[in-house]
Enzyme design. Structure first.
Site, mmCIF file in Angstrom:
data_model
loop_
_atom_site.group_PDB
_atom_site.id
_atom_site.type_symbol
_atom_site.label_atom_id
_atom_site.label_comp_id
_atom_site.label_asym_id
_atom_site.label_seq_id
_atom_site.Cartn_x
_atom_site.Cartn_y
_atom_site.Cartn_z
ATOM 1 C CG HIS A 162 -1.295 1.172 -4.419
ATOM 2 N ND1 HIS A 162 -1.279 1.100 -5.712
ATOM 3 C CD2 HIS A 162 -1.798 -0.048 -4.000
ATOM 4 C CE1 HIS A 162 -1.912 -0.276 -6.118
ATOM 5 N NE2 HIS A 162 -2.236 -0.728 -4.989
ATOM 6 C CD GLU A 195 -2.820 -1.234 -0.021
ATOM 7 O OE1 GLU A 195 -3.169 -0.174 -0.818
ATOM 8 O OE2 GLU A 195 -3.207 -2.568 -0.335
ATOM 9 C CG HIS A 206 1.689 5.239 -8.942
ATOM 10 N ND1 HIS A 206 0.686 4.308 -9.488
ATOM 11 C CD2 HIS A 206 2.138 6.052 -9.883
ATOM 12 C CE1 HIS A 206 0.708 4.728 -10.949
ATOM 13 N NE2 HIS A 206 1.471 5.566 -10.984
#
Length: 696
Positions: free
Chosen positions: A491, A488, A494
Site C-alpha cells: 500500500h 502494508e 502505491h
C-alpha cells in the site's frame, strides 16, 4: 495559544530539478509533531474549514464562465490546510490516541462531516461542475483531465447534489450521525480490547506449558507494566493471544482468550456495539433509498470494479465452495489428530490453531517458532526495502532528525535510482494502549502537482501491531506478521510512487476492489527463496535461513488454506448480508450473524474472521460492502505475479516497469482498463485457486 505547525522541507535536489527541464521540481511537508498542542486542534480545524469555505466561495463567485481550470482544477486544489490537519489528527487518533483525542474527535468529526456535505450540496458549485461535465467532450482534455471531470461530477451526483432540498437536509443529518456512530464503534472496540475485564493474569507457570519462551517473556513484561510482576498477562490483542492459541496445552486458557477476542463489544455494557450496528444499517439503507437503491450495497458498489451486489455475491460463491470443502478436509484431519490427545472430544475453534501447528510439524517438520528467529523485524523491513529497490529502483534512507508522534516511529526518505525524491515513509509497528488493532497504511500528505508545477511528494505511514522487543529479545515476526508487513508496504508503494497531477486522483484513490492489488501483490514475494535470502537472517547467529527450512516453508504454503479462505470469505459474505438488507425492523445482530453463518453452511470449528461487534472494516474504516475486495484483488494479484513467473524471473525488469506504471497511475485511469493494459488480458481466477491448492 501555540498554533499547529507544518514543517516544510524542500527536496535536496530542488535546484538541480529546476535546471533539468525534463524533471519536475519536488517538495514535501511533514508535521512538526513536537509543536502540536491538543488545544490547538479544534481551532485549527475551524480555521481550515473557514479557509476552505473562502476558496469554495471564490470558485462559486467567479464572474467568468465555468471552465476546467477555474472550477474543476480549482476545486481539486482547494482545502490544502484542511487536508493537512486531517492527515495529522486522524492518523494520530488511530495510532496513538487517548481519551483527550477521543473527546476532540467527537467535536471535530461533526464539523468535518457537515462541511463535506455543504460542499457537495452547494447548488451553485454543482452547477459550475455540471456545466464543465456536460461540455467535457468539446474541451480537448487529456485522459487524466477527463477522468478528473467525470470523477468530480460523480462525487457530487452520487452524494446528493441532484436531490431535492428536503432530501439534501435529511442526507446531511444521516451523514453526520453515521460519522459519529463510526467513531463510537471504533472507540468501543479499543475500550473492550484494553479493559480490565479481559486482562488475564496467570500466576502458575504450569498453566503456560507449551508456550514459547519468547511469548512468556512478552507476557511477563506486560504484567510488570501492569503492576503484577508475579504474573504473566494476556489480552485480546493478537500479538498476545495468538501464541497461546498455537502452542499452549491449556485448552481452557485457549478458549478463554479466543472468547475474549471474539466477543468484544458484545457484552450488553457501555461498550456494546449491537445497537450502533442496527442504527448504522438503518441509516445506510435510508441513505441508499434517497438515491433510488433498494439496499446499501448497490449504492456503495456503483463505482467499484464489481459495480453491484449481484456480481459480488456471484464472485464470492464461486470461491466459497472450494474453500469450504478444503476447510472441511482440514477439520477432519485436525479432529483425527486431536482424538489422539482427547478421545471423544469435539474439535472447537480454540483447538484449530493448536492442532494446526502440531499437524504442520508432523507433515512438514515445520515449527513456526523455529522460523521466527529468522524474521527479525528490522531485517524483514530491510528485505522489503531491497525488494522495492530491485523491482522499482527505490532507495530508503533512515532520517534520525525528523519529528515523530511516538518514540516507536521511524522515518525514511525514499528516492529513485537517479536520486530524485519519491516521498517520505513513517513506520510505526508496535502496539500501545491508544492504537486501534490491526495494520494499515495512511497518507499524511497526498501527492499532487501545484499551480506552479511543483510536485508535492507524498508522506505515508505504515502502522502495525507486531511484538515489541523485550529485554534481550528483538521483535520477531510470525509468518502472519511477515505477510502483513509486506502487505502494508505494498500500500505504501502505491502511495509513494504516485505520479498524478490532481490530489483526488493520486495514490490509493482508486476503487476499493482494486486498491488491495498493490498490497497483496507484495505478499507473493515473502517466501520466494531468492527474496528470503535477502532478509531471513537468524537474529543471534546472523546465519541466512537454510535451504532446507526454505523448502519446508514453500512445501507448506498450501497448508491450512481452507481455514484462511473460509475465515476471510465468511466475513465478506456477512458484510454483504448486512448491506443487502432493505430494513432493520427485526434485526437482532447476534441472531442475524448466526443466520448468515448457517445460510453459508459455515462449519462450527471456524469462527468468522470478524464478528459483527468488532468488525471495524465495515463499521469504521470505509470498507462497508467492500470486504470482498481482498478476495477480488487476490485474483488480480495472483494473475499479476504469474506475469513475472511466466518469464522465469520474479524480478523481471520489463514486467516490473509495467507494474510500476500501473502503481504510478493511482486513480487517473479506469481500474479494469489499467489492469488489462498491464497484463494484456482479464485476470484469470485459476491462478488464485491453484495457489491455494484448491485445484491442480
Amino acid at each position: 495559544m501555540k498554533k499547529l505547525l507544518i514543517l516544510s522541507l524542500a527536496a535536496m535536489s530542488l535546484i538541480a530539478c529546476h535546471k533539468k527541464q525534463e524533471t519536475m521540481p519536488t517538495t514535501y511537508s511533514v508535521p512538526a509533531f513536537a509543536n502540536i498542542e491538543l488545544s490547538s486542534y479544534l481551532p485549527t480545524f475551524q480555521e481550515a474549514i473557514a479557509q476552505h469555505k473562502a476558496e469554495i466561495e471564490a470558485i462559486v463567485n467567479n464572474p467568468e464562465e465555468a471552465t476546467f481550470e477555474n472550477t474543476i482544477v480549482a476545486l481539486d486544489r482547494s482545502g490544502l490546510m484542511l487536508d493537512s490537519i486531517s492527515g495529522i489528527f486522524f492518523n494520530i487518533l488511530e495510532a496513538d490516541g487517548n481519551a483527550e483525542m477521543d473527546a476532540l474527535a467527537e467535536q471535530i468529526q461533526p464539523l468535518v462531516s457537515e462541511w463535506s456535505d455543504q460542499i457537495i450540496l452547494n447548488e451553485a458549485l454543482f452547477a459550475r461542475v455540471k456545466k464543465v461535465y456536460d461540455e467535457r467532450e468539446s474541451l480537448n482534455l487529456d485522459a487524466e483531465q477527463m477522468r478528473l471531470v467525470t470523477e468530480t461530477y460523480k462525487q457530487f451526483a452520487q452524494n446528493g447534489a441532484n436531490l431535492n432540498p428536503e432530501q439534501k437536509a435529511r442526507l446531511m443529518q444521516i451523514n453526520q450521525e453515521l460519522a459519529m456512530l463510526s467513531l463510537k464503534f471504533g472507540q468501543n472496540v479499543v475500550a473492550e480490547t484494553n479493559c480490565a475485564d479481559v486482562q488475564r493474569f496467570i500466576t502458575d507457570e504450569e498453566q503456560l506449558k507449551g508456550l514459547p519462551e519468547s511469548a512468556k517473556a512478552a507476557a511477563k513484561e506486560e504484567a510488570i507494566a501492569a503492576g503484577r510482576p508475579d504474573a504473566w498477562l494476556f489480552t485480546p490483542k493478537r500479538t498476545s493471544f495468538t501464541p497461546v492459541l498455537q502452542y499452549c496445552e491449556n485448552r481452557e486458557l485457549r478458549q478463554q482468550l479466543l472468547m475474549d477476542y471474539t466477543t468484544r463489544a458484545n457484552h450488553d455494557n457501555a461498550n456494546d456495539n449491537k445497537e450502533i450496528i442496527k442504527r448504522t444499517m438503518a441509516l445506510r439503507i435510508e441513505k441508499a433509498k434517497l438515491f433510488g437503491f433498494d439496499n446499501a450495497a448497490d449504492y456503495i458498489l456503483q463505482d467499484c470494479m464489481a459495480h453491484n451486489a449481484a456480481t459480488v455475491d456471484e464472485f464470492l460463491q464461486s470461491v466459497w465452495g472450494p474453500s469450504l470443502e478444503a476447510a472441511k478436509r482440514e477439520a477432519a484431519a485436525l479432529q483425527e489428530l486431536m482424538n489422539q490427545d482427547l478421545p471423544g472430544e469435539k474439535l472447537m475453534p480454540w483447538d484449530w490453531w493448536y492442532y494446526t501447528e502440531k499437524l504442520r510439524q508432523q507433515k512438514y517438520s515445520l515449527d513456526e517458532e523455529a522460523i521466527k528467529p529468522y524474521f527479525e523485524l528490522n531485517n524483514v523491513r530491510k528485505g522489503a526495502f531491497l525488494l522495492a529497490h530491485n523491482l522499482y529502483g527505490l532507495n530508503f534512507e533512515k532520517m534520525t532528525d525528523m519529528p515523530v508522534y511516538n518514540e516507536d516511529v521511524e522515518v525514511f526518505r525514499v528516492t529513485d535510482d537517479k536520486g530524485e525524491l519519491i516521498g517520505i515513509l513513517y513506520t510505526d509497528y508496535f502496539p500501545r494502549a491508544g492504537k486501534r488493532p490491526g495494520a494499515w497504511m495512511n497518507n499524511v500528505c497526498n501527492q499532487y502537482v501545484d499551480a506552479n508545477g511543483v510536485d508535492h511528494r507524498p508522506v505515508i505511514v505504515n502502522v502495525g501491531n507486531f511484538n515489541k522487543p523485550t529485554q534481550g529479545n528483538p521483535s520477531l515476526l510470525s509468518m502472519d506478521d511477515l505477510e502483513t508487513l509486506f502487505h502494508e508496504f505494498g500500500h505504501a508503494l502505491h502511495g509513494l510512487l504516485s505520479k498524478a497531477h490532481y490530489k483526488s486522483l493520486s495514490g490509493t484513490n482508486t476503487p476499493r476492489d482494486f486498491v488491495e492489488l498493490p498490497s497483496q501483490f507484495m505478499e507473493n514475494y515473502c517466501y520466494e527463496p531468492e527474496i528470503l535470502k535477502t532478509y531471513a537472517f537468524h537474529y543471534q547467529t546472523g546465519e541466512v535461513m537454510p535451504d532446507s527450512l526454505i523448502e519446508k516453508i514453500n512445501n507448506a504454503k498450501k497448508f491450512n488454506q481452507g481455514f484462511v479462505e473460509t475465515e476471510l470469505l465468511s466475513a465478506s459474505i456477512l458484510d454483504m448480508d448486512y448491506h443487502e438488507l432493505t430494513s432493520v425492523d427485526s434485526l437482532d445482530v447476534n441472531a442475524f450473524e448466526a443466520a448468515s453463518m448457517a445460510k453459508m453452511q459455515m462449519i462450527p470449528e471456524i469462527i468468522t474472521r470478524y464478528r459483527s461487534t468488532f468488525y471495524n472494516h465495515i463499521f469504521t474504516t470505509g470498507y462497508e460492502a467492500g470486504y470482498y475486495s481482498y478476495t477480488w484483488a487476490a485474483v488480480l494479484d495472483a494473475d499479476a505475479f504469474a506475469a513475472f513467473q511466466e518469464t522465469g524471473d520474479i524480478l523481471n525488469p520489463e514486467i516490473a516497469k509495467k507494474f510500476r506504471h500501473l502503481l504510478e497511475q493511482g486513480g487517473t485511469r479506469d481500474a479494469a482498463e489499467l489492469y488489462r493494459e498491464f497484463r494484456g488480458k482479464e485476470a484469470d481466477p485459476q491462478y488464485l485457486l491453484r495457489r491455494k491448492g484448491f485445484i491442480e
